[in-house]
Design a protein around this motif. Sequence first.
Motif, PDB file in Angstrom:
ATOM      1  N   ALA A  11     -17.761   2.496  -7.635  1.00 49.60           N
ATOM      2  CA  ALA A  11     -17.083   1.966  -8.524  1.00 49.60           C
ATOM      3  C   ALA A  11     -15.729   1.500  -8.007  1.00 49.60           C
ATOM      4  N   LEU A  12     -15.192   1.899  -7.012  1.00 49.52           N
ATOM      5  CA  LEU A  12     -13.821   1.412  -6.604  1.00 49.52           C
ATOM      6  C   LEU A  12     -14.120  -0.336  -6.265  1.00 49.52           C
ATOM      7  N   ILE A  13     -15.263  -0.369  -5.659  1.00 43.73           N
ATOM      8  CA  ILE A  13     -15.427  -1.762  -5.192  1.00 43.73           C
ATOM      9  C   ILE A  13     -15.723  -2.765  -6.467  1.00 43.73           C
ATOM     10  N   LEU A  14     -16.560  -1.931  -7.350  1.00 44.39           N
ATOM     11  CA  LEU A  14     -16.701  -2.915  -8.651  1.00 44.39           C
ATOM     12  C   LEU A  14     -15.464  -3.311  -9.334  1.00 44.39           C
ATOM     13  N   ALA A  15     -14.705  -2.387  -9.455  1.00 46.17           N
ATOM     14  CA  ALA A  15     -13.320  -2.659 -10.095  1.00 46.17           C
ATOM     15  C   ALA A  15     -12.643  -3.436  -9.624  1.00 46.17           C
ATOM     16  N   ILE A  16     -12.375  -3.591  -8.117  1.00 43.89           N
ATOM     17  CA  ILE A  16     -11.495  -4.406  -7.496  1.00 43.89           C
ATOM     18  C   ILE A  16     -12.158  -5.787  -7.561  1.00 43.89           C
ATOM     19  N   ALA A  17     -13.350  -5.783  -7.535  1.00 41.20           N
ATOM     20  CA  ALA A  17     -14.176  -7.200  -7.734  1.00 41.20           C
ATOM     21  C   ALA A  17     -14.123  -7.823  -9.026  1.00 41.20           C
ATOM     22  N   ILE A  18     -14.192  -7.053 -10.090  1.00 49.57           N
ATOM     23  CA  ILE A  18     -13.992  -7.641 -11.314  1.00 49.57           C
ATOM     24  C   ILE A  18     -12.545  -7.955 -11.570  1.00 49.57           C
ATOM     25  N   LEU A  29      -6.796  -9.777  -4.781  1.00 51.79           N
ATOM     26  CA  LEU A  29      -7.159  -8.262  -4.395  1.00 51.79           C
ATOM     27  C   LEU A  29      -8.251  -7.975  -3.495  1.00 51.79           C
ATOM     28  N   GLY A  30      -8.796  -8.914  -2.922  1.00 54.86           N
ATOM     29  CA  GLY A  30      -9.937  -8.537  -1.912  1.00 54.86           C
ATOM     30  C   GLY A  30      -9.339  -7.672  -0.881  1.00 54.86           C
ATOM     31  N   PRO A  31      -8.009  -7.690  -0.059  1.00 55.35           N
ATOM     32  CA  PRO A  31      -7.719  -6.610   0.693  1.00 55.35           C
ATOM     33  C   PRO A  31      -7.859  -5.206   0.301  1.00 55.35           C
ATOM     34  N   LEU A  32      -7.822  -4.797  -1.159  1.00 56.47           N
ATOM     35  CA  LEU A  32      -8.017  -3.541  -1.538  1.00 56.47           C
ATOM     36  C   LEU A  32      -9.218  -2.803  -1.286  1.00 56.47           C
ATOM     37  N   LEU A  33     -10.341  -3.620  -0.995  1.00 58.94           N
ATOM     38  CA  LEU A  33     -11.624  -3.310  -0.606  1.00 58.94           C
ATOM     39  C   LEU A  33     -11.758  -2.340   0.453  1.00 58.94           C
ATOM     40  N   VAL A  34     -10.896  -2.496   1.569  1.00 55.72           N
ATOM     41  CA  VAL A  34     -10.941  -1.811   2.374  1.00 55.72           C
ATOM     42  C   VAL A  34     -10.896  -0.074   2.148  1.00 55.72           C
ATOM     43  N   ALA A  35     -10.206   0.009   1.115  1.00 54.51           N
ATOM     44  CA  ALA A  35     -10.168   1.497   0.503  1.00 54.51           C
ATOM     45  C   ALA A  35     -11.382   2.163   0.355  1.00 54.51           C
ATOM     46  N   ALA A  36     -12.449   1.333  -0.008  1.00 58.12           N
ATOM     47  CA  ALA A  36     -13.641   2.057  -0.023  1.00 58.12           C
ATOM     48  C   ALA A  36     -14.103   2.801   0.815  1.00 58.12           C
ATOM     49  N   PRO A  37     -14.472   2.054   2.065  1.00 55.52           N
ATOM     50  CA  PRO A  37     -14.751   3.070   3.185  1.00 55.52           C
ATOM     51  C   PRO A  37     -14.043   3.907   3.758  1.00 55.52           C
ATOM     52  N   ALA A  38     -12.525   3.683   3.504  1.00 58.16           N
ATOM     53  CA  ALA A  38     -11.759   4.780   3.974  1.00 58.16           C
ATOM     54  C   ALA A  38     -11.986   6.059   3.075  1.00 58.16           C
ATOM     55  N   ILE A  39     -12.179   5.920   1.781  1.00 57.81           N
ATOM     56  CA  ILE A  39     -12.410   7.191   1.071  1.00 57.81           C
ATOM     57  C   ILE A  39     -13.841   7.461   1.544  1.00 57.81           C
ATOM     58  N   THR A  40     -14.903   6.730   1.569  1.00 59.75           N
ATOM     59  CA  THR A  40     -16.072   7.206   2.267  1.00 59.75           C
ATOM     60  C   THR A  40     -16.123   8.278   3.487  1.00 59.75           C
ATOM     61  N   ALA A  41     -15.173   7.970   4.168  1.00 61.46           N
ATOM     62  CA  ALA A  41     -15.293   8.507   5.506  1.00 61.46           C
ATOM     63  C   ALA A  41     -14.540   9.945   5.516  1.00 61.46           C
ATOM     64  N   VAL A  53     -18.947  -0.240   4.036  1.00 65.42           N
ATOM     65  CA  VAL A  53     -18.499  -1.574   4.887  1.00 65.42           C
ATOM     66  C   VAL A  53     -19.069  -2.659   4.337  1.00 65.42           C
ATOM     67  N   VAL A  54     -20.422  -2.617   4.467  1.00 68.77           N
ATOM     68  CA  VAL A  54     -21.323  -3.550   4.231  1.00 68.77           C
ATOM     69  C   VAL A  54     -21.117  -4.116   2.655  1.00 68.77           C
ATOM     70  N   VAL A  55     -21.142  -3.036   1.865  1.00 72.89           N
ATOM     71  CA  VAL A  55     -21.003  -3.290   0.322  1.00 72.89           C
ATOM     72  C   VAL A  55     -19.799  -4.008   0.226  1.00 72.89           C
ATOM     73  N   SER A  56     -18.791  -3.516   0.648  1.00 72.28           N
ATOM     74  CA  SER A  56     -17.398  -4.157   0.626  1.00 72.28           C
ATOM     75  C   SER A  56     -17.261  -5.759   0.885  1.00 72.28           C
ATOM     76  N   ALA A  57     -17.924  -5.871   2.251  1.00 76.01           N
ATOM     77  CA  ALA A  57     -17.920  -7.133   2.599  1.00 76.01           C
ATOM     78  C   ALA A  57     -18.675  -7.981   1.773  1.00 76.01           C
ATOM     79  N   ALA A  58     -20.002  -7.511   1.211  1.00 74.27           N
ATOM     80  CA  ALA A  58     -20.709  -8.466   0.213  1.00 74.27           C
ATOM     81  C   ALA A  58     -19.852  -8.815  -1.084  1.00 74.27           C
ATOM     82  N   ALA A  59     -19.158  -7.755  -1.345  1.00 77.47           N
ATOM     83  CA  ALA A  59     -18.296  -8.056  -2.741  1.00 77.47           C
ATOM     84  C   ALA A  59     -17.158  -9.073  -2.155  1.00 77.47           C
ATOM     85  N   GLU A  60     -16.572  -9.039  -1.025  1.00 76.23           N
ATOM     86  CA  GLU A  60     -15.563  -9.932  -0.624  1.00 76.23           C
ATOM     87  C   GLU A  60     -16.219 -11.645  -0.751  1.00 76.23           C
TER      88      GLU A  60
END
Length: 352
Positions: A11-18, A29-41, A53-60
């Motif tokens: 949901a965070l990746i979708l929100a940042i991408a939108i 706002l792309g740099p904020l995508l790194v928060a998603a894998p950090a939360i997942t870990a 990480v792959v999903v975040s890169a695809a969103a970028e």
Amino acid sequence: MDSALVGIPVALILAIAIADLAAPDRIHLGPLLVAAPAITASFAGPRLTAAIVVVSAAAELLIASVQGDFGTQTFVGEIAALVTVGVLIVIFAYVRDRERRTLTQVRSVAETAQRALLRPVPARMARLRVASTYLAAEAEAHIGGDLYGAVRTRGLTRLIIGDVRGKGLAAVSDAALLLGAFREAAHHAPTLPHLAAYLQDSYGDRLADIPAPPPEETESFITATLVEFPDDRPLLTVVTCGHPPPLLLRGGEVTALPDDAQAPPFGLGDLAPAEYTARTFPFGEGDALLLYTDGVIEARDRAGRFYPLSERIAEWAGDEPELLLRRLSQDLLRHVGGRLDDDAAMVAVRAV
């Protein structure tokens, strides 16, 4: 792992991408995508973290494609930073999971050692009802230097509770040695002073067989209390070796048994030759006795106040041993905020 938690980084990746697509071109706002894998870990292993990480890169990549930023310095910097940090997070998750697996194995070994060393005392021993408990200083350890044991022999019940100086394998080894000696000698020693002298000699011989400790370490020793209950008389006999005095519960009152005849702890007999003196006290029907280690009375709350054992146990003086120890353990853990700084062992006995 709760599968619902996976929805958080997605949901965070979708929100940042939108939000990035809707924002003006000068706002990235792309740099904020790194928060998603950090939360997942924080709740998942390396595989799921790598997938995020792959999903975040695809969103970028999607954001850059829509905005026409492929090849720009901004895009290259953002994607490089995202992949680099993402890889580091995956490595962290892998190392953490490996350490967690190792800790699980160590915990299993420790629990096995505890079951072998600290066998639960029988619930009924002649005219006595008995219960025991062990509270570890660290939830991952489950075993330390505290010890207790009980033996039935020739119309007597004999108990021991003790505390080995130190922690780790050396403390476990010392506890095992003393308990083994107690379980053997308790059947043969004619009196408690004889039993205490045998335990001192046995532990002293063990210390003589091992190399001297490094200069920064002090001598090894074990504080202990030995108690004897005859089947045919309403009495108990105590020998104390540098250990906190037992508490007698009678008629709603709590009394510490006098310890003016204390002997040195086991292992220090060579420094001060021990004279083991037995003290005898009445112990009739309805009376109860609590044996404990210093981890109970030295437990502190956040304000630094010691646990008021005598005051607190008076509330449950009439309880059966198992219930008494359960309530006492729960109250002790509440006092310290859930985690003890030292191991704590307790044995409760009631005459019936």
